[in-house]
Design a protein around this motif. Structure first.
Motif, PDB file in Angstrom:
ATOM      1  N   GLN A 126       0.935  -1.063  -0.036  1.00  0.00           N
ATOM      2  CA  GLN A 126       0.094   0.048   0.008  1.00  0.00           C
ATOM      3  C   GLN A 126       0.865   1.155  -0.058  1.00  0.00           C
ATOM      4  OE1 GLN A 126      -1.987  -0.717   3.598  1.00  0.00           O
ATOM      5  NE2 GLN A 126      -1.029   0.795   4.682  1.00  0.00           N
ATOM      6  N   ASP A 127       0.284   2.415  -0.377  1.00  0.00           N
ATOM      7  CA  ASP A 127       0.933   3.597  -0.246  1.00  0.00           C
ATOM      8  C   ASP A 127       0.975   4.170   1.135  1.00  0.00           C
ATOM      9  OD1 ASP A 127       1.246   3.494  -2.846  1.00  0.00           O
ATOM     10  OD2 ASP A 127      -0.662   4.647  -3.247  1.00  0.00           O
ATOM     11  N   VAL A 128       2.136   4.580   1.774  1.00  0.00           N
ATOM     12  CA  VAL A 128       2.435   4.831   3.358  1.00  0.00           C
ATOM     13  C   VAL A 128       2.822   6.322   3.402  1.00  0.00           C
ATOM     14  CG1 VAL A 128       3.314   4.140   5.281  1.00  0.00           C
ATOM     15  CG2 VAL A 128       2.644   2.343   4.010  1.00  0.00           C
ATOM     16  N   PRO A 129       2.037   7.282   3.652  1.00  0.00           N
ATOM     17  CA  PRO A 129       2.675   8.454   4.088  1.00  0.00           C
ATOM     18  C   PRO A 129       3.614   8.746   5.270  1.00  0.00           C
ATOM     19  CG  PRO A 129       0.469   8.460   4.586  1.00  0.00           C
ATOM     20  CD  PRO A 129       0.847   7.275   4.219  1.00  0.00           C
ATOM     21  N   ARG A 130       4.635   9.490   5.332  1.00  0.00           N
ATOM     22  CA  ARG A 130       5.556   9.413   6.398  1.00  0.00           C
ATOM     23  C   ARG A 130       5.488  10.640   7.147  1.00  0.00           C
ATOM     24  NH1 ARG A 130      11.668   7.236   4.851  1.00  0.00           N
ATOM     25  NH2 ARG A 130      11.163   5.626   3.531  1.00  0.00           N
ATOM     26  N   TYR A 131       5.310  10.804   8.409  1.00  0.00           N
ATOM     27  CA  TYR A 131       5.253  11.790   9.078  1.00  0.00           C
ATOM     28  C   TYR A 131       6.301  12.142  10.140  1.00  0.00           C
ATOM     29  CZ  TYR A 131       0.416  11.532   7.434  1.00  0.00           C
ATOM     30  OH  TYR A 131      -0.876  11.485   6.696  1.00  0.00           O
ATOM     31  N   VAL A 132       6.399  13.423  10.660  1.00  0.00           N
ATOM     32  CA  VAL A 132       7.404  13.930  11.488  1.00  0.00           C
ATOM     33  C   VAL A 132       6.334  14.682  12.557  1.00  0.00           C
ATOM     34  CG1 VAL A 132       8.084  15.644  10.405  1.00  0.00           C
ATOM     35  CG2 VAL A 132       9.565  14.734  12.291  1.00  0.00           C
ATOM     36  N   SER A 133       6.757  14.824  13.781  1.00  0.00           N
ATOM     37  CA  SER A 133       5.882  15.111  14.948  1.00  0.00           C
ATOM     38  C   SER A 133       6.738  16.068  15.728  1.00  0.00           C
ATOM     39  CB  SER A 133       4.920  14.398  15.623  1.00  0.00           C
ATOM     40  OG  SER A 133       4.204  13.424  15.098  1.00  0.00           O
ATOM     41  N   GLY A 134       5.820  17.145  16.191  1.00  0.00           N
ATOM     42  CA  GLY A 134       6.570  18.169  17.024  1.00  0.00           C
ATOM     43  C   GLY A 134       5.478  18.835  18.069  1.00  0.00           C
ATOM     44  N   ILE A 135       6.022  19.509  19.060  1.00  0.00           N
ATOM     45  CA  ILE A 135       5.113  20.308  19.865  1.00  0.00           C
ATOM     46  C   ILE A 135       5.261  21.642  19.276  1.00  0.00           C
ATOM     47  CG2 ILE A 135       4.599  21.130  22.268  1.00  0.00           C
ATOM     48  CD1 ILE A 135       4.030  18.037  21.607  1.00  0.00           C
ATOM     49  N   GLY A 136       4.087  22.398  19.331  1.00  0.00           N
ATOM     50  CA  GLY A 136       4.079  23.697  18.951  1.00  0.00           C
ATOM     51  C   GLY A 136       3.146  24.655  19.676  1.00  0.00           C
ATOM     52  N   SER A 137       3.078  25.991  19.341  1.00  0.00           N
ATOM     53  CA  SER A 137       2.054  26.944  20.155  1.00  0.00           C
ATOM     54  C   SER A 137       1.459  27.613  18.959  1.00  0.00           C
ATOM     55  CB  SER A 137       2.744  27.941  21.097  1.00  0.00           C
ATOM     56  OG  SER A 137       3.681  28.595  20.136  1.00  0.00           O
ATOM     57  N   VAL A 138       0.052  28.001  19.167  1.00  0.00           N
ATOM     58  CA  VAL A 138      -0.723  28.690  18.097  1.00  0.00           C
ATOM     59  C   VAL A 138      -0.457  29.973  18.254  1.00  0.00           C
ATOM     60  CG1 VAL A 138      -3.089  28.937  17.227  1.00  0.00           C
ATOM     61  CG2 VAL A 138      -2.476  26.836  18.428  1.00  0.00           C
ATOM     62  N   LEU A 139       0.016  30.736  16.945  1.00  0.00           N
ATOM     63  CA  LEU A 139       0.139  32.426  17.213  1.00  0.00           C
ATOM     64  C   LEU A 139      -0.873  33.041  16.116  1.00  0.00           C
ATOM     65  CD1 LEU A 139       3.918  32.236  16.698  1.00  0.00           C
ATOM     66  CD2 LEU A 139       2.765  32.421  19.069  1.00  0.00           C
ATOM     67  N   SER A 140      -1.163  34.208  16.582  1.00  0.00           N
ATOM     68  CA  SER A 140      -1.958  35.152  15.487  1.00  0.00           C
ATOM     69  C   SER A 140      -0.983  35.457  14.390  1.00  0.00           C
ATOM     70  CB  SER A 140      -2.655  36.199  16.217  1.00  0.00           C
ATOM     71  OG  SER A 140      -3.409  36.982  15.674  1.00  0.00           O
ATOM     72  N   LEU A 141      -1.525  35.676  13.355  1.00  0.00           N
ATOM     73  CA  LEU A 141      -0.602  36.393  12.312  1.00  0.00           C
ATOM     74  C   LEU A 141      -0.463  37.825  12.319  1.00  0.00           C
ATOM     75  CD1 LEU A 141      -1.881  34.226   9.232  1.00  0.00           C
ATOM     76  CD2 LEU A 141       0.248  34.072  10.270  1.00  0.00           C
ATOM     77  N   HIS A 142      -1.663  38.364  13.054  1.00  0.00           N
ATOM     78  CA  HIS A 142      -1.707  39.843  13.382  1.00  0.00           C
ATOM     79  C   HIS A 142      -2.386  40.015  14.690  1.00  0.00           C
ATOM     80  CE1 HIS A 142      -1.543  39.786   9.006  1.00  0.00           C
ATOM     81  NE2 HIS A 142      -0.514  40.970   9.000  1.00  0.00           N
ATOM     82  N   SER A 143      -1.533  40.522  15.642  1.00  0.00           N
ATOM     83  CA  SER A 143      -2.173  40.888  16.988  1.00  0.00           C
ATOM     84  C   SER A 143      -1.618  42.288  17.071  1.00  0.00           C
ATOM     85  CB  SER A 143      -1.797  40.047  18.138  1.00  0.00           C
ATOM     86  OG  SER A 143      -2.351  40.204  19.221  1.00  0.00           O
ATOM     87  N   VAL A 144      -2.965  43.388  17.560  1.00  0.00           N
ATOM     88  CA  VAL A 144      -2.566  44.826  17.811  1.00  0.00           C
ATOM     89  C   VAL A 144      -3.199  45.207  18.842  1.00  0.00           C
ATOM     90  CG1 VAL A 144      -2.929  47.025  16.698  1.00  0.00           C
ATOM     91  CG2 VAL A 144      -2.438  45.208  15.184  1.00  0.00           C
ATOM     92  N   VAL A 145      -2.242  45.893  19.934  1.00  0.00           N
ATOM     93  CA  VAL A 145      -2.697  46.523  20.871  1.00  0.00           C
ATOM     94  C   VAL A 145      -3.343  47.848  20.592  1.00  0.00           C
ATOM     95  CG1 VAL A 145      -2.306  47.434  23.448  1.00  0.00           C
ATOM     96  CG2 VAL A 145      -1.393  45.288  22.545  1.00  0.00           C
ATOM     97  N   ILE A 146      -4.341  48.061  20.998  1.00  0.00           N
ATOM     98  CA  ILE A 146      -4.996  49.457  20.444  1.00  0.00           C
ATOM     99  C   ILE A 146      -4.813  50.575  21.712  1.00  0.00           C
ATOM    100  CG2 ILE A 146      -7.309  50.866  19.762  1.00  0.00           C
ATOM    101  CD1 ILE A 146      -6.325  48.399  17.915  1.00  0.00           C
ATOM    102  N   ARG A 147      -3.899  51.746  20.923  1.00  0.00           N
ATOM    103  CA  ARG A 147      -3.565  52.537  21.897  1.00  0.00           C
ATOM    104  C   ARG A 147      -3.739  54.137  21.148  1.00  0.00           C
ATOM    105  NH1 ARG A 147       1.015  49.197  22.043  1.00  0.00           N
ATOM    106  NH2 ARG A 147       1.573  48.189  24.118  1.00  0.00           N
ATOM    107  N   PRO A 148      -4.141  55.032  22.162  1.00  0.00           N
ATOM    108  CA  PRO A 148      -4.459  56.304  21.215  1.00  0.00           C
ATOM    109  C   PRO A 148      -3.293  56.825  20.877  1.00  0.00           C
ATOM    110  CG  PRO A 148      -4.344  56.500  23.648  1.00  0.00           C
ATOM    111  CD  PRO A 148      -4.238  55.029  23.307  1.00  0.00           C
ATOM    112  N   GLN A 149      -3.444  57.821  19.744  1.00  0.00           N
ATOM    113  CA  GLN A 149      -2.298  58.534  19.191  1.00  0.00           C
ATOM    114  C   GLN A 149      -2.289  60.025  19.708  1.00  0.00           C
ATOM    115  OE1 GLN A 149      -3.281  56.474  14.970  1.00  0.00           O
ATOM    116  NE2 GLN A 149      -1.214  56.885  14.942  1.00  0.00           N
ATOM    117  N   ILE A 150      -3.177  60.325  20.116  1.00  0.00           N
ATOM    118  CA  ILE A 150      -3.387  61.714  20.794  1.00  0.00           C
ATOM    119  C   ILE A 150      -3.951  61.627  22.291  1.00  0.00           C
ATOM    120  CG2 ILE A 150      -3.509  63.015  18.489  1.00  0.00           C
ATOM    121  CD1 ILE A 150      -6.476  63.117  19.049  1.00  0.00           C
ATOM    122  N   ASP A 151      -3.425  62.564  23.048  1.00  0.00           N
ATOM    123  CA  ASP A 151      -3.983  62.659  24.425  1.00  0.00           C
ATOM    124  C   ASP A 151      -5.583  63.128  24.357  1.00  0.00           C
ATOM    125  OD1 ASP A 151      -1.552  62.057  25.122  1.00  0.00           O
ATOM    126  OD2 ASP A 151      -1.152  63.859  26.024  1.00  0.00           O
ATOM    127  N   GLY A 152      -6.114  62.746  25.141  1.00  0.00           N
ATOM    128  CA  GLY A 152      -7.790  63.104  25.052  1.00  0.00           C
ATOM    129  C   GLY A 152      -8.863  62.221  25.856  1.00  0.00           C
TER     130      GLY A 152
END
Length: 387
Positions: free
Chosen positions: A49-75
């Motif tokens: 039969q056809d057998v796929p080969r695999y390699v395993s590892g431990i990882g962590s999920v990350l956001s592609l974009h993560s932004v902290v919303i801060r003001p650009q002026i005082d108010g």
């Protein structure tokens, strides 16, 4: 000279010895079991039969974009237009700040621009008149040059007023806080009515992209050539993410593809970081989550597959017991690939019957008895309770 008593004793002993020898010689031989008993074993057939080969590892999920919303002026924060946990798109209005002071400055700059433009218009009319008068020496050359300088000065003033308007408009845009990415709003840290400063590091909240999402994981440095081959392949390498520590038994969270190999190896751990990207419409992958990743590194087509318990380890090579009729023979094999579920071997043919259980009592030429599949374990019914 022999004594008569001893002669008789010797003669008797000789007679007894002759009688015993005659009885042993004439005694019938007892029947012996010479046929060896068959050794019970269980067997499997070699599967191609056809057998796929695999390699395993431990990882962590990350956001592609993560932004902290801060003001650009005082108010003062006048209004929050989103809720915690809400999904927002790029450009959506999130909050507003008090803009009255900036609008007043903008109106003032526009008024100054209007004044400068009016003065410039009068100066340009006078410049044209002076130019006509210089033809017949109606005005001096010096007067004309002074008027030209006044026009240039008023043009520069008008440009400065326009720049002040542009700056005020930019400041005014900062009073409307919009989302820079598409994602999910986090926990709010500031309420309406608070005075915000640009120096605040905490921010209002964060916006984190959930779909698509990435998983960063580490693999041994020996996997670098394999990962480079997978990155250069026309089709992206498939990567699966599981919630459990073992991909065979864990819950599949998502299917993605390999996108990136880090530009250096960690000298302390001897590992290489890589990243995979996943479509996450169901949001089963969450930023900060620990997962197990499985990467398909190759596909063995037409491989000869057996369960792990079939292959035995010899002194210098692997071998298997192949059943021929009611006897077994040893066949040396080459181990191509192995994991917890199967082994890929060379040296046998598809359909060969190999011993999978009971090898400890076998030797080449031994007679075997093939057992059937073990009976399924059933739970005994509980005894009925009498009333």
């Amino acid at each position: 000279m022999l004594i008569p008593g001893k002669t008789l004793a010797i003669t008797g002993l000789l007679a007894v010895a002759v009688a015993v020898a005659t009885w042993v010689a004439l005694k019938p031989a007892s029947a012996r079991l010479v046929a060896p008993s068959a050794i019970p074993v269980r067997v499997v057939s070699v599967v191609e039969q056809d057998v796929p080969r695999y390699v395993s590892g431990i990882g962590s999920v990350l956001s592609l974009h993560s932004v902290v919303i801060r003001p650009q002026i005082d108010g003062i924060l006048t209004k929050l237009l989103v809720k915690e946990g809400q999904l927002v798109k790029t450009g959506d209005l999130l909050a507003t700040l008090d803009d009255r002071t900036i609008r007043a400055s903008l109106d003032q700059a526009r008024a100054q621009l209007g004044e400068s433009q009016a003065q410039l218009q009068v100066a340009e009319v006078n410049l044209k008149r002076y130019k006509l008068l210089t033809v017949d020496d109606g005005v001096s050359k010096q007067t004309y040059d002074q008027q030209q300088a006044l026009v240039n000065q008023l043009k520069a003033t008008a440009q400065g007023n326009q720049a002040a308007i542009d700056a005020a408009q930019v400041q005014l845009s900062y009073t409307q806080i919009r989302s820079p990415v598409t994602g999910r709003v986090g926990i709010r840290t500031v309420d309406e009515g608070n005075f915000l400063r640009m120096s605040d590091t905490q921010g209002l909240f964060s916006v984190t992209q959930i779909d698509p999402i990435a998983v960063e994981f580490s693999l041994p440095q020996q996997m670098l050539p394999t990962l480079q081959r997978l990155i250069a392949a026309p089709q992206p390498a498939a990567v699966d993410a599981y919630i459990g520590a073992d991909g065979a038994t864990g819950d599949l969270l998502g299917e993605g593809h390999l996108t990136l190999i880090d530009n250096q190896i960690n000298a302390n751990t001897g590992t290489l970081r890589a990243k995979a990207e996943f479509d996450n419409a169901t949001q089963r992958l969450w930023p900060g989550q620990l997962v197990t990743v499985k990467i398909q590194t190759a596909l063995d087509k037409g491989a000869l597959v057996v369960p792990p318990g079939v292959v035995q380890r010899g002194l210098d090579q692997h071998f298997v017991y192949r059943v021929k009729g009611d006897k077994v023979e040893t066949v040396p094999v080459h181990m191509v690939y192995q994991d917890s579920e199967l082994n890929i071997i060379k040296g046998v043919q598809a359909g060969d019957v190999l011993v999978s259980d009971g090898q400890s009592r076998l030797k080449p030429g031994a007679t075997v008895q093939v057992l059937g599949a073990p009976p399924a374990v059933t739970q005994a019914a509980a005894p009925e309770q009498r009333p």
